[in-house]
Design a protein around this motif. Structure first.
Motif, mmCIF file in Angstrom:
data_model
loop_
_atom_site.group_PDB
_atom_site.id
_atom_site.type_symbol
_atom_site.label_atom_id
_atom_site.label_comp_id
_atom_site.label_asym_id
_atom_site.label_seq_id
_atom_site.Cartn_x
_atom_site.Cartn_y
_atom_site.Cartn_z
ATOM 1 N N ARG A 139 10.563 -10.597 1.291
ATOM 2 C CA ARG A 139 10.057 -11.476 2.348
ATOM 3 C C ARG A 139 11.125 -11.843 3.373
ATOM 4 O O ARG A 139 11.288 -13.005 3.751
ATOM 5 N N HIS A 140 11.907 -10.838 3.715
ATOM 6 C CA HIS A 140 12.865 -10.975 4.802
ATOM 7 C C HIS A 140 12.550 -9.886 5.812
ATOM 8 O O HIS A 140 12.226 -8.767 5.422
ATOM 9 N N GLU A 141 12.651 -10.188 7.072
ATOM 10 C CA GLU A 141 12.382 -9.175 8.083
ATOM 11 C C GLU A 141 13.605 -9.005 8.972
ATOM 12 O O GLU A 141 14.116 -9.981 9.533
ATOM 13 N N MET A 142 14.056 -7.759 9.082
ATOM 14 C CA MET A 142 15.188 -7.489 9.975
ATOM 15 C C MET A 142 14.729 -7.658 11.418
ATOM 16 O O MET A 142 13.735 -7.074 11.828
ATOM 17 N N LEU A 143 15.460 -8.457 12.172
ATOM 18 C CA LEU A 143 15.069 -8.673 13.570
ATOM 19 C C LEU A 143 16.117 -8.196 14.560
ATOM 20 O O LEU A 143 15.863 -8.177 15.758
ATOM 21 N N LEU A 188 18.364 2.200 7.439
ATOM 22 C CA LEU A 188 16.979 1.775 7.675
ATOM 23 C C LEU A 188 16.028 2.714 6.939
ATOM 24 O O LEU A 188 16.187 3.933 7.004
ATOM 25 N N ALA A 189 15.061 2.124 6.253
ATOM 26 C CA ALA A 189 13.998 2.921 5.615
ATOM 27 C C ALA A 189 12.709 2.149 5.845
ATOM 28 O O ALA A 189 12.008 1.780 4.915
ATOM 29 N N THR A 190 12.433 1.900 7.110
ATOM 30 C CA THR A 190 11.428 0.888 7.456
ATOM 31 C C THR A 190 10.091 1.468 7.906
ATOM 32 O O THR A 190 9.270 0.752 8.481
ATOM 33 N N GLY A 191 9.879 2.754 7.645
ATOM 34 C CA GLY A 191 8.541 3.311 7.808
ATOM 35 C C GLY A 191 8.165 3.700 9.226
ATOM 36 O O GLY A 191 8.969 3.645 10.154
ATOM 37 N N GLY A 192 6.898 4.104 9.373
ATOM 38 C CA GLY A 192 6.410 4.652 10.640
ATOM 39 C C GLY A 192 5.770 3.599 11.530
ATOM 40 O O GLY A 192 5.657 2.432 11.153
ATOM 41 N N VAL A 205 -5.465 7.519 12.931
ATOM 42 C CA VAL A 205 -3.997 7.573 12.973
ATOM 43 C C VAL A 205 -3.446 7.352 11.569
ATOM 44 O O VAL A 205 -3.867 6.428 10.867
ATOM 45 N N HIS A 206 -2.480 8.186 11.177
ATOM 46 C CA HIS A 206 -2.045 8.133 9.784
ATOM 47 C C HIS A 206 -0.529 8.149 9.614
ATOM 48 O O HIS A 206 0.020 7.488 8.736
ATOM 49 N N TYR A 207 0.168 8.899 10.450
ATOM 50 C CA TYR A 207 1.597 9.113 10.203
ATOM 51 C C TYR A 207 2.280 9.391 11.534
ATOM 52 O O TYR A 207 1.663 9.932 12.451
ATOM 53 N N THR A 208 3.553 9.027 11.629
ATOM 54 C CA THR A 208 4.258 9.311 12.876
ATOM 55 C C THR A 208 5.428 10.249 12.593
ATOM 56 O O THR A 208 6.350 9.903 11.847
ATOM 57 N N LEU A 255 16.150 6.817 7.183
ATOM 58 C CA LEU A 255 15.524 7.790 6.295
ATOM 59 C C LEU A 255 14.044 7.500 6.122
ATOM 60 O O LEU A 255 13.576 6.407 6.416
ATOM 61 N N GLY A 256 13.333 8.530 5.643
ATOM 62 C CA GLY A 256 11.888 8.375 5.456
ATOM 63 C C GLY A 256 11.159 8.460 6.789
ATOM 64 O O GLY A 256 11.649 9.046 7.760
ATOM 65 N N GLU A 257 10.003 7.832 6.838
ATOM 66 C CA GLU A 257 9.135 7.989 8.012
ATOM 67 C C GLU A 257 9.767 7.404 9.276
ATOM 68 O O GLU A 257 9.378 7.759 10.385
ATOM 69 N N CYS A 258 10.747 6.519 9.132
ATOM 70 C CA CYS A 258 11.302 5.915 10.353
ATOM 71 C C CYS A 258 12.234 6.873 11.091
ATOM 72 O O CYS A 258 12.613 6.600 12.218
ATOM 73 N N GLY A 291 0.333 18.059 4.589
ATOM 74 C CA GLY A 291 0.021 17.092 3.539
ATOM 75 C C GLY A 291 1.037 17.127 2.409
ATOM 76 O O GLY A 291 1.615 18.169 2.100
ATOM 77 N N ALA A 292 1.256 15.983 1.791
ATOM 78 C CA ALA A 292 2.106 15.810 0.608
ATOM 79 C C ALA A 292 3.595 15.822 0.921
ATOM 80 O O ALA A 292 4.413 15.664 0.021
ATOM 81 N N SER A 293 3.965 16.007 2.190
ATOM 82 C CA SER A 293 5.392 16.153 2.475
ATOM 83 C C SER A 293 6.063 14.857 2.938
ATOM 84 O O SER A 293 7.277 14.824 3.092
ATOM 85 N N ALA A 294 5.299 13.800 3.134
ATOM 86 C CA ALA A 294 5.920 12.566 3.635
ATOM 87 C C ALA A 294 6.765 11.926 2.542
ATOM 88 O O ALA A 294 7.944 11.615 2.739
ATOM 89 N N LEU A 295 6.154 11.759 1.378
ATOM 90 C CA LEU A 295 6.908 11.135 0.290
ATOM 91 C C LEU A 295 8.016 12.062 -0.179
ATOM 92 O O LEU A 295 9.107 11.618 -0.535
ATOM 93 N N MET A 296 7.720 13.371 -0.136
ATOM 94 C CA MET A 296 8.755 14.322 -0.525
ATOM 95 C C MET A 296 9.986 14.135 0.371
ATOM 96 O O MET A 296 11.119 14.102 -0.107
#
Ligand SMILES: Cc1cc2nc3c(=O)[nH]c(=O)nc-3n(C[C@H](O)[C@H](O)[C@H](O)COP(=O)(O)OP(=O)(O)OC[C@H]3O[C@@H](n4cnc5c(N)ncnc54)[C@H](O)[C@@H]3O)c2cc1C
Length: 528
Positions: free
Chosen positions: A51-55, A87-91, A291-294, A314-317, A328-333
């Protein structure tokens, strides 16, 4: 859940090479990663700040040396210093307002890095997933994904004739009873080699084409069928044979077939029925792209380091692995490979050069300045006291993005969208209302900061889509298509990563990183 692995085919692939574990593959991978993290927390190697958000990102002498975070429960701003930042903060799919992403997904961490000089790469590459539950009304704020695995067995179709479309929409015909010869299995027709398993971008655009022709099967005209009737019969016959049942009747075949389908997709069917109130064993599912992934994200090098030294993504960000079209299946990979196999080594390499750099104090003036800026921005949002909610602005932004920078784009629409987004942003900073205070639990304030960032991101996405005068993967420019309506690339001019540098109040600056193909040939995809 038995934890067993199996292989199956997936979009864009003709062999069964995708591992899965029932309808929970992604979830199981996430649990695995989370367990690994929990182990480190228990060992005292990681301190968790829930429950902390990087700003903001803090730079000292041009290197990433920490962050400003807000404790979401108390609203207090905190300073965290480090030798580097990962950063691993997603799409950022939620820039479209409606998406399959979790409601909390946002671009803010990556965007604050962009505001500190990091480049945003290929931001217009967005994945629109073909198998989602269609939008059901204006009140909706979230869309639900039906797994791509369903296209292994489900057949996608719409009626051939408008009269049948109308009858289905009004409920006077049961789609399950529409004769075969009056159905258009348009993916099988257009792409005989891959059929229903064409990649996501192709399947989504094809659904849009038939719906634009007026053949969408729900009242809004924005839905196509995903039908399991054939699969149920096929599996049923095979199972009857396996069980030694000779000349089984239709009821037996159907029952056995439904059991097999339930084993494979039972949890997805149950979810579909709970949401729509329809039984997909008896009547075809309705689906529509969402919309699903960036694929775009922070520009990183081979070490997953951004152009800001010491800032890793790293990851989707990040933008790194999928080009214009993720399979498909390659995002988590990708995320897991980045986290398990790449970052531990590349961060180590970076830190090795910092061995003599003492720890940074959060009293450093760079932290004080960043905290002051963050605090001022939060206060500014609270002080506007306008008349429109954050949600209203987000919804309007999403509509602009979806209409002009969604499944298909053109220069006129994108140019219009750029003007509209700038106007919307101006209006936001004059008329948004954010209730509550800074130093308390205030989800509206959290949302406001995120939507403010989405509004800037939207503009850079549009710049990128306008600049890329070709169609490739998730980026389909209507002006650049083959006579058959397929994406038309322009490799001569656009074989590069577009890395955008944000400049406040001005147009963003484009940096080009040429793509070099050494081990594989650059080819045009064909699924015919
Ligand atoms: C419905 C759905 C199903 C999917 N199924 C699959 C699948 O089966 N297989 C597959 O490969 N991929 C799948 N994907 C895609 C995949 O889940 C994502 O690409 C992947 O989870 C991204 O991982 P990530 O760690 O990069 O980001 P995320 O999983 O999005 O995690 C980012 C984290 O960062 C936190 N965060 C964000 N901003 C901040 C901030 N400012 N400060 C602090 N924390 C912040 C978020 O709260 C979140 O916890 C699916 C996606 C969706 C939406």
């Amino acid at each position: 859940y038995g934890g067993l692995l199996e292989n199956r085919s997936f979009g864009g692939v003709q062999v069964s090479r995708t591992f899965y574990a029932r309808g929970q593959t992604g979830q199981q991978l996430l649990i695995g990663a989370y367990q690994a993290l929990s182990r480190q927390i228990a060992a005292g190697a990681v301190t968790m700040y829930n429950r902390h958000e990087m700003l903001d990102l803090v730079l000292i002498d041009g290197k990433a040396r920490g962050i400003i975070a807000r404790n979401l429960l108390t609203g207090k701003l905190e300073r965290h210093a480090a030798h580097c930042v990962v950063l691993a903060t997603g799409g950022y799919g939620n820039v479209y307002y409606l998406s399959t992403n979790a409601m909390g997904c946002n671009v803010s961490a990556a965007w604050r890095a962009v505001k500190r000089g990091a480049y945003m790469a290929n931001p217009c590459y967005t994945q629109i997933h073909p198998t989602c539950i269609p939008v059901s009304g204006e009140y909706q704020s979230k869309l639900t994904l039906m797994s791509e695995s369903l296209r292994n067995d489900g057949r996608v179709w719409v009626p051939k004739e408008k009269a049948d479309v109308e009858a289905i929409r009004t409920g006077s015909i049961n789609p399950a009873e529409l004769p075969e010869e009056r159905r258009d299995y348009y993916l099988e027709r257009r792409y005989p080699a891959f059929g229903n398993l064409v990649p996501r971008d192709v399947a989504s655009r094809a659904a849009k084409v038939v719906c634009d022709e007026g053949r969408g099967v729900n009242p809004s005209g924005l839905a196509v069928f995903l039908d399991f009737a054939d699969a149920i019969q096929r599996y049923g016959k095979s199972e009857a044979h396996t069980q030694g049942i000779h000349s089984p009747d239709v009821a037996t075949i159907t029952k056995l077939g439904e059991q097999i389908v339930e084993e494979k997709y039972g949890n997805l069917f149950e979810m579909y029925e709970k949401i729509t109130g329809q039984d997909p064993y008896k009547t075809p599912m309705m689906i529509y792209p969402a919309v699903h992934y960036t694929m775009g994200g922070l520009w990183v090098d081979y070490n997953l380091e951004t152009n800001i030294p010491g800032l890793f993504a790293l990851g989707e960000c990040n933008f790194s692995d999928h080009g214009a079209n993720r399979l498909g299946a390659s995002a988590l990979m990708q995320g897991l490979a980045d986290g398990y196999f790449v970052i531990p080594y590349t961060v180590g390499t970076f830190l090795a050069k910092e061995i003599r750099t003492p720890a940074f104090s959060t009293d450093h003036e760079a932290f004080a300045a960043a905290e002051k800026e963050t605090d001022a921005k939060l206060q500014k949002l609270l002080d506007i006291k306008g008349s429109q909610t954050v949600e209203q602005f987000h919804r309007r932004l999403g509509l602009i993005m979806w209409d002009y920078c969604g499944m298909s784009r053109n220069a006129d629409g994108l140019t219009k969208a750029k003007v509209q987004i700038r106007q919307l942003r101006e209006e936001f900073w004059k008329d948004v209302i954010v209730p509550g205070a800074k130093e308390e639990f205030n989800p509206e304030l959290e949302k406001a900061t995120r939507v403010a960032d989405f509004m800037e991101l939207g503009e850079i996405m549009i710049d990128d889509a306008l600049n890329r005068r070709e169609s490739c993967g998730g980026h389909f420019r209507e002006e650049y298509q083959t006579p058959e309506g397929e994406a038309l690339r322009n490799d001569e001019e656009f074989t590069y990563v577009a890395a955008w540098e944000w400049v406040d109040g001005q147009d963003s600056i484009l940096h080009k990183e040429p793509l070099k193909f050494e081990k594989v040939e650059l080819k045009t995809r064909s699924y015919k």
